[in-house]
Design a protein around this motif. Structure first.
Motif, PDB file in Angstrom:
ATOM      1  N   VAL A 213       5.663   7.165   6.055  1.00  7.81           N
ATOM      2  CA  VAL A 213       6.917   6.465   6.353  1.00  7.81           C
ATOM      3  C   VAL A 213       6.650   5.222   7.201  1.00  7.81           C
ATOM      4  CG1 VAL A 213       9.093   6.654   7.622  1.00  7.81           C
ATOM      5  CG2 VAL A 213       8.360   8.511   6.118  1.00  7.81           C
ATOM      6  N   VAL A 214       5.772   5.354   8.206  1.00  4.63           N
ATOM      7  CA  VAL A 214       5.460   4.206   9.066  1.00  4.63           C
ATOM      8  C   VAL A 214       4.800   3.092   8.262  1.00  4.63           C
ATOM      9  CG1 VAL A 214       4.014   3.452  10.990  1.00  4.63           C
ATOM     10  CG2 VAL A 214       5.327   5.573  11.179  1.00  4.63           C
ATOM     11  N   VAL A 215       3.821   3.470   7.442  1.00  4.08           N
ATOM     12  CA  VAL A 215       3.104   2.451   6.668  1.00  4.08           C
ATOM     13  C   VAL A 215       4.041   1.721   5.714  1.00  4.08           C
ATOM     14  CG1 VAL A 215       1.337   2.127   4.902  1.00  4.08           C
ATOM     15  CG2 VAL A 215       0.872   3.580   6.878  1.00  4.08           C
ATOM     16  N   LYS A 216       4.870   2.481   5.004  1.00  2.00           N
ATOM     17  CA  LYS A 216       5.768   1.850   4.037  1.00  2.00           C
ATOM     18  C   LYS A 216       6.875   1.070   4.731  1.00  2.00           C
ATOM     19  CE  LYS A 216       4.908   4.621  -0.050  1.00  2.00           C
ATOM     20  NZ  LYS A 216       4.501   3.416  -0.831  1.00  2.00           N
ATOM     21  N   SER A 217       7.278   1.523   5.898  1.00  2.49           N
ATOM     22  CA  SER A 217       8.278   0.755   6.647  1.00  2.49           C
ATOM     23  C   SER A 217       7.704  -0.587   7.083  1.00  2.49           C
ATOM     24  CB  SER A 217       8.731   1.556   7.870  1.00  2.49           C
ATOM     25  OG  SER A 217       9.356   2.763   7.490  1.00  2.49           O
ATOM     26  N   GLU A 218       6.452  -0.582   7.555  1.00  5.31           N
ATOM     27  CA  GLU A 218       5.809  -1.845   7.914  1.00  5.31           C
ATOM     28  C   GLU A 218       5.670  -2.757   6.700  1.00  5.31           C
ATOM     29  OE1 GLU A 218       2.158  -0.614   9.599  1.00  5.31           O
ATOM     30  OE2 GLU A 218       3.016  -0.108  11.573  1.00  5.31           O
ATOM     31  N   ALA A 219       5.316  -2.143   5.547  1.00  8.43           N
ATOM     32  CA  ALA A 219       5.203  -2.964   4.330  1.00  8.43           C
ATOM     33  C   ALA A 219       6.543  -3.550   3.944  1.00  8.43           C
ATOM     34  CB  ALA A 219       4.635  -2.122   3.196  1.00  8.43           C
ATOM     35  N   ALA A 220       7.614  -2.748   4.043  1.00  8.00           N
ATOM     36  CA  ALA A 220       8.946  -3.260   3.705  1.00  8.00           C
ATOM     37  C   ALA A 220       9.347  -4.389   4.651  1.00  8.00           C
ATOM     38  CB  ALA A 220       9.959  -2.111   3.766  1.00  8.00           C
ATOM     39  N   ARG A 221       9.020  -4.256   5.938  1.00  8.00           N
ATOM     40  CA  ARG A 221       9.347  -5.315   6.895  1.00  8.00           C
ATOM     41  C   ARG A 221       8.601  -6.615   6.579  1.00  8.00           C
ATOM     42  NH1 ARG A 221       6.616  -6.715  11.187  1.00  8.00           N
ATOM     43  NH2 ARG A 221       5.405  -4.774  11.169  1.00  8.00           N
ATOM     44  N   ARG A 222       7.332  -6.492   6.162  1.00  7.22           N
ATOM     45  CA  ARG A 222       6.575  -7.699   5.846  1.00  7.22           C
ATOM     46  C   ARG A 222       7.070  -8.369   4.561  1.00  7.22           C
ATOM     47  NH1 ARG A 222       2.154  -4.252   7.006  1.00  7.22           N
ATOM     48  NH2 ARG A 222       1.711  -4.170   4.754  1.00  7.22           N
ATOM     49  N   LEU A 223       7.479  -7.543   3.580  1.00  7.57           N
ATOM     50  CA  LEU A 223       7.871  -8.089   2.280  1.00  7.57           C
ATOM     51  C   LEU A 223       9.302  -8.618   2.243  1.00  7.57           C
ATOM     52  CD1 LEU A 223       6.283  -5.358  -0.026  1.00  7.57           C
ATOM     53  CD2 LEU A 223       5.494  -7.723   0.254  1.00  7.57           C
ATOM     54  N   ALA A 224      10.143  -8.114   3.114  1.00 10.28           N
ATOM     55  CA  ALA A 224      11.576  -8.449   3.041  1.00 10.28           C
ATOM     56  C   ALA A 224      11.853  -9.954   3.069  1.00 10.28           C
ATOM     57  CB  ALA A 224      12.323  -7.741   4.172  1.00 10.28           C
ATOM     58  N   PRO A 225      11.213 -10.720   3.950  1.00 11.17           N
ATOM     59  CA  PRO A 225      11.544 -12.163   3.965  1.00 11.17           C
ATOM     60  C   PRO A 225      11.076 -12.898   2.707  1.00 11.17           C
ATOM     61  CG  PRO A 225      10.545 -11.470   6.050  1.00 11.17           C
ATOM     62  CD  PRO A 225      10.331 -10.369   5.062  1.00 11.17           C
TER      63      PRO A 225
END
Length: 404
Positions: A213-225
């Motif tokens: 969950v942490v890893v994918k949350s970080e990935a989602a945060r990086r990709l969102a912009p």
């Protein structure tokens, strides 16, 4: 007061507990009524049919006192095996022989009482020789006196039987109590083992899931912009991982969670990829047995969790080598390993896995690799037993394959 309230009152619970309490071995009070065999001797004293009544009365008092003392000591193992108990039993024997030889008749019934006392103190071979000797002596004294109401052999038979039956009942009762204590200890051990299993499963499940969950949350945060669709895909994966974790936790609680090395490797691919780690799998030999496969699945899960959380590397290699006798799984990454902050050298997960594999006849080693990184090596028998079940590993062909 309602019926439920009355049922839960302390008094009712106490009485219910007393009613449901299981019976234990007979106590010393159960052997006191046998002193009624001495009523005939007491009657002789009372009616003046015994010469030297004061000596007979003192002998009767001494015999009864010794009998009560010996019988009560016989129900305490520490006191029963002490020297004092044997001294009292010998004194009781001296009084018995003196009264039987001196007065005869009803006084011969003290031989069965002495045998009963022997049955509470003696065990094993000393008991057998003691009862036989006592029965023969009682029979000989009865023949020599010739004034007993029954045949002399009945004194010997009653003497032998009373001691043997008493010893048999007490020995059986003690054995039942020991078996009961052993069963309770086994039940407590089973509860402890189940708690340990659940704590290990819960640690492995939540540790892995939260790491994902942490890893994918970080990935989602990086990709969102930059890429909203890719970020939404990562969020969707988080939802899927959460649902899968709920299912696995329910299965772990009931003890029926099934897993396999192939399943864990399939799940590891996307997790490692999201953390920027390439997953590589090498296989050789036949597929592991279901029990071994399930345990190796736990090892792979823990190794992936540690790689994602602690390694900081770019490559993670899974090497499975199996033979008809042993199976070895090696997971090596090229990250910082134990020198990375929070490195898992002595982590709770690895300790739990080591205990789990040791119980199945295997072993788990972990530490820095010779070329850097961190290496986890698990070795198990080909037919290891697993407490969490499992399915056979996928029999993929040997060689290099991308995971996920």
């Amino acid at each position: 007061m309602s019926r439920a309230s009355r049922a839960n009152r302390p008094g009712r619970g106490f009485r219910r507990g007393r009613r449901d309490r299981r019976p234990g071995p007979p106590g010393p009070f159960a052997l006191l009524p046998w002193l009624l065999l001495g009523l005939g001797a007491f009657s002789n004293l009372w009616q003046g049919e015994t010469s030297n009544p004061w000596i007979g009365g003192l002998g009767l008092l001494a015999f009864n006192s010794l009998y009560v003392n010996v019988v009560f000591r016989g129900f305490d193992k520490r006191k029963r095996e002490s020297t004092t108990s044997y001294v009292l039993l010998a004194a009781m024997g001296a009084v018995t022989f003196s009264l039987a030889i001196g007065y005869g008749g009803s006084w011969l019934l003290f031989f069965p009482l002495l045998s009963l006392a022997c049955g509470t103190i003696l065990r094993g071979r000393p008991l057998g020789w003691g009862l036989v000797t006592l029965a023969v002596c009682g029979c000989l004294v009865a023949v020599w006196r010739g004034d007993h109401a029954s045949e002399p052999w009945t004194i010997g038979y009653g003497t032998l039987l009373s001691g043997a039956v008493t010893a048999a009942i007490l020995t059986l009762s003690e054995t039942v109590m020991e078996l009961r204590a052993t069963r309770e200890e086994l039940a407590r051990s089973a509860v402890e083992q189940e708690r340990l299993r659940f704590s290990r499963d819960l640690h492995d499940l939540l540790g892995h899931t939260l790491s994902v969950v942490v890893v994918k949350s970080e990935a989602a945060r990086r990709l969102a912009p930059h890429d909203l669709d890719a970020a939404i895909g990562q969020v969707t994966d988080i939802e899927s991982v959460g649902r899968q974790a709920l299912t696995e936790i329910r299965e772990a609680v009931t003890g029926y969670r099934e897993g396999s090395l192939a399943t864990e490797l399939d799940r590891a691919g996307p997790v490692l990829a999201a953390a920027g780690i390439e997953a590589v799998v090498h296989r050789s030999g036949p597929p592991p047995a279901p029990g071994t496969d399930a345990l190796l699945g736990w090892v792979a899960r823990e190794a992936v969790t540690n790689a994602v959380r602690h390694s900081g590397g770019t490559r993670c290699v899974f090497t499975l080598a199996s033979t008809p006798e042993r199976v070895r799984l090696t997971v090596a990454d090229d990250g910082a390993g134990p020198e990375h902050p929070g490195g898992p050298v002595n982590g709770t997960g690895l300790k739990g896995l080591a205990e789990r594999l040791a119980a199945a006849g295997g072993s788990l080693e972990s530490g820095p690799g010779t070329d850097g990184g961190f290496v986890v090596t698990a070795e198990l028998p080909a037919e290891a037993r697993s407490g969490s079940g499992g399915t056979a590993a996928d029999g993929a062909p040997s060689g290099r394959s991308e995971c996920g």
